[in-house]
Write a protein that holds these residues in place. Sequence first.
Motif, PDB file in Angstrom:
ATOM      1  N   THR A  83       0.812  -1.224   0.000  1.00 35.10           N
ATOM      2  CA  THR A  83       0.000   0.000   0.000  1.00 35.10           C
ATOM      3  C   THR A  83       0.843   1.270   0.000  1.00 35.10           C
ATOM      4  N   LYS A  84       2.061   1.188   0.501  1.00 34.05           N
ATOM      5  CA  LYS A  84       2.903   2.388   0.567  1.00 34.05           C
ATOM      6  C   LYS A  84       3.820   2.551  -0.635  1.00 34.05           C
ATOM      7  N   CYS A  85       4.143   1.454  -1.305  1.00 35.42           N
ATOM      8  CA  CYS A  85       5.065   1.538  -2.443  1.00 35.42           C
ATOM      9  C   CYS A  85       4.452   1.056  -3.758  1.00 35.42           C
ATOM     10  N   LEU A  86       3.914  -0.159  -3.729  1.00 27.55           N
ATOM     11  CA  LEU A  86       3.467  -0.778  -4.976  1.00 27.55           C
ATOM     12  C   LEU A  86       2.276  -0.053  -5.600  1.00 27.55           C
ATOM     13  N   TYR A  87       1.197   0.124  -4.841  1.00 25.14           N
ATOM     14  CA  TYR A  87       0.024   0.806  -5.395  1.00 25.14           C
ATOM     15  C   TYR A  87       0.341   2.225  -5.855  1.00 25.14           C
ATOM     16  N   PRO A  88       1.078   3.014  -5.054  1.00 24.26           N
ATOM     17  CA  PRO A  88       1.409   4.368  -5.525  1.00 24.26           C
ATOM     18  C   PRO A  88       2.238   4.376  -6.812  1.00 24.26           C
ATOM     19  N   GLU A  89       3.157   3.425  -6.937  1.00 24.02           N
ATOM     20  CA  GLU A  89       3.979   3.372  -8.152  1.00 24.02           C
ATOM     21  C   GLU A  89       3.132   3.031  -9.375  1.00 24.02           C
ATOM     22  N   ILE A  90       2.230   2.079  -9.217  1.00 24.91           N
ATOM     23  CA  ILE A  90       1.327   1.721 -10.321  1.00 24.91           C
ATOM     24  C   ILE A  90       0.430   2.910 -10.651  1.00 24.91           C
ATOM     25  N   ALA A  91      -0.101   3.549  -9.615  1.00 23.89           N
ATOM     26  CA  ALA A  91      -0.987   4.707  -9.812  1.00 23.89           C
ATOM     27  C   ALA A  91      -0.280   5.814 -10.581  1.00 23.89           C
ATOM     28  N   LYS A  92       0.960   6.069 -10.231  1.00 22.22           N
ATOM     29  CA  LYS A  92       1.728   7.117 -10.905  1.00 22.22           C
ATOM     30  C   LYS A  92       1.913   6.789 -12.384  1.00 22.22           C
ATOM     31  N   ARG A  93       2.199   5.535 -12.681  1.00 22.91           N
ATOM     32  CA  ARG A  93       2.398   5.110 -14.074  1.00 22.91           C
ATOM     33  C   ARG A  93       1.141   5.291 -14.921  1.00 22.91           C
ATOM     34  N   PHE A  94      -0.022   5.101 -14.277  1.00 18.71           N
ATOM     35  CA  PHE A  94      -1.280   5.153 -15.017  1.00 18.71           C
ATOM     36  C   PHE A  94      -2.068   6.442 -14.785  1.00 18.71           C
ATOM     37  N   GLY A  95      -1.514   7.361 -14.011  1.00 15.73           N
ATOM     38  CA  GLY A  95      -2.181   8.633 -13.773  1.00 15.73           C
ATOM     39  C   GLY A  95      -3.479   8.506 -13.001  1.00 15.73           C
ATOM     40  N   THR A  96      -3.452   7.710 -11.945  1.00 18.47           N
ATOM     41  CA  THR A  96      -4.646   7.508 -11.129  1.00 18.47           C
ATOM     42  C   THR A  96      -4.242   7.496  -9.657  1.00 18.47           C
ATOM     43  N   THR A  97      -5.130   7.049  -8.784  1.00 20.64           N
ATOM     44  CA  THR A  97      -4.835   7.041  -7.350  1.00 20.64           C
ATOM     45  C   THR A  97      -4.554   5.624  -6.856  1.00 20.64           C
ATOM     46  N   SER A  98      -3.879   5.538  -5.730  1.00 22.34           N
ATOM     47  CA  SER A  98      -3.571   4.241  -5.121  1.00 22.34           C
ATOM     48  C   SER A  98      -4.836   3.468  -4.783  1.00 22.34           C
ATOM     49  N   SER A  99      -5.838   4.168  -4.273  1.00 19.93           N
ATOM     50  CA  SER A  99      -7.072   3.478  -3.884  1.00 19.93           C
ATOM     51  C   SER A  99      -7.800   2.906  -5.097  1.00 19.93           C
ATOM     52  N   LYS A 100      -7.734   3.605  -6.225  1.00 16.55           N
ATOM     53  CA  LYS A 100      -8.357   3.076  -7.446  1.00 16.55           C
ATOM     54  C   LYS A 100      -7.595   1.863  -7.962  1.00 16.55           C
ATOM     55  N   VAL A 101      -6.277   1.884  -7.815  1.00 17.87           N
ATOM     56  CA  VAL A 101      -5.457   0.735  -8.213  1.00 17.87           C
ATOM     57  C   VAL A 101      -5.820  -0.473  -7.356  1.00 17.87           C
ATOM     58  N   GLU A 102      -5.873  -0.277  -6.045  1.00 21.17           N
ATOM     59  CA  GLU A 102      -6.205  -1.374  -5.126  1.00 21.17           C
ATOM     60  C   GLU A 102      -7.568  -1.958  -5.459  1.00 21.17           C
ATOM     61  N   ARG A 103      -8.543  -1.105  -5.652  1.00 16.10           N
ATOM     62  CA  ARG A 103      -9.912  -1.549  -5.930  1.00 16.10           C
ATOM     63  C   ARG A 103      -9.994  -2.287  -7.265  1.00 16.10           C
ATOM     64  N   ALA A 104      -9.313  -1.772  -8.280  1.00 12.56           N
ATOM     65  CA  ALA A 104      -9.352  -2.399  -9.604  1.00 12.56           C
ATOM     66  C   ALA A 104      -8.676  -3.772  -9.592  1.00 12.56           C
ATOM     67  N   ILE A 105      -7.567  -3.894  -8.871  1.00 11.89           N
ATOM     68  CA  ILE A 105      -6.893  -5.192  -8.761  1.00 11.89           C
ATOM     69  C   ILE A 105      -7.790  -6.178  -8.022  1.00 11.89           C
ATOM     70  N   ARG A 106      -8.387  -5.723  -6.920  1.00 10.21           N
ATOM     71  CA  ARG A 106      -9.289  -6.587  -6.149  1.00 10.21           C
ATOM     72  C   ARG A 106     -10.446  -7.056  -7.021  1.00 10.21           C
ATOM     73  N   HIS A 107     -10.983  -6.141  -7.818  1.00  9.51           N
ATOM     74  CA  HIS A 107     -12.102  -6.478  -8.700  1.00  9.51           C
ATOM     75  C   HIS A 107     -11.671  -7.490  -9.772  1.00  9.51           C
ATOM     76  N   ALA A 108     -10.484  -7.314 -10.337  1.00  9.52           N
ATOM     77  CA  ALA A 108      -9.989  -8.239 -11.365  1.00  9.52           C
ATOM     78  C   ALA A 108      -9.849  -9.651 -10.800  1.00  9.52           C
ATOM     79  N   ILE A 109      -9.333  -9.753  -9.588  1.00  4.76           N
ATOM     80  CA  ILE A 109      -9.186 -11.063  -8.943  1.00  4.76           C
ATOM     81  C   ILE A 109     -10.567 -11.654  -8.662  1.00  4.76           C
ATOM     82  N   GLU A 110     -11.471 -10.823  -8.179  1.00  2.00           N
ATOM     83  CA  GLU A 110     -12.828 -11.275  -7.869  1.00  2.00           C
ATOM     84  C   GLU A 110     -13.554 -11.780  -9.116  1.00  2.00           C
TER      85      GLU A 110
END
Length: 95
Positions: free
Chosen positions: A24-51
């Motif tokens: 939550t402190k490194c991985l999500y923010p790094e992904i978010a930065k690459r895609f121009g979005t927020t860490s919370s949206k990254v977390e939610r989208a990954i969770r949804h993809a797995i679900e």
Amino acid sequence: KGYQYLRDGIKLVVENSQKINSITKCLYPEIAKRFGTTSSKVERAIRHAIEVAWNRGKIENINNLFGTKIYTANEKPTNGEFIALIANKMLLDET
């Protein structure tokens, strides 16, 4: 989006396995930065993809990848567990 974030996250963990320890402190923010979005949206989208994969019965593909029954339909992994599982598999296959 979730699939892209998940793929990127797995790739980042394969490159630097320490990132899984601060998802939550490194991985999500790094992904978010690459895609121009927020860490919370990254977390939610990954969770949804797995679900979605679990709900569509794609668990068998994961179990086949590992050659054993890792999960059942009722045992959905967390984002971190899933990323670590796939990244570890990729690292082990390289050796």
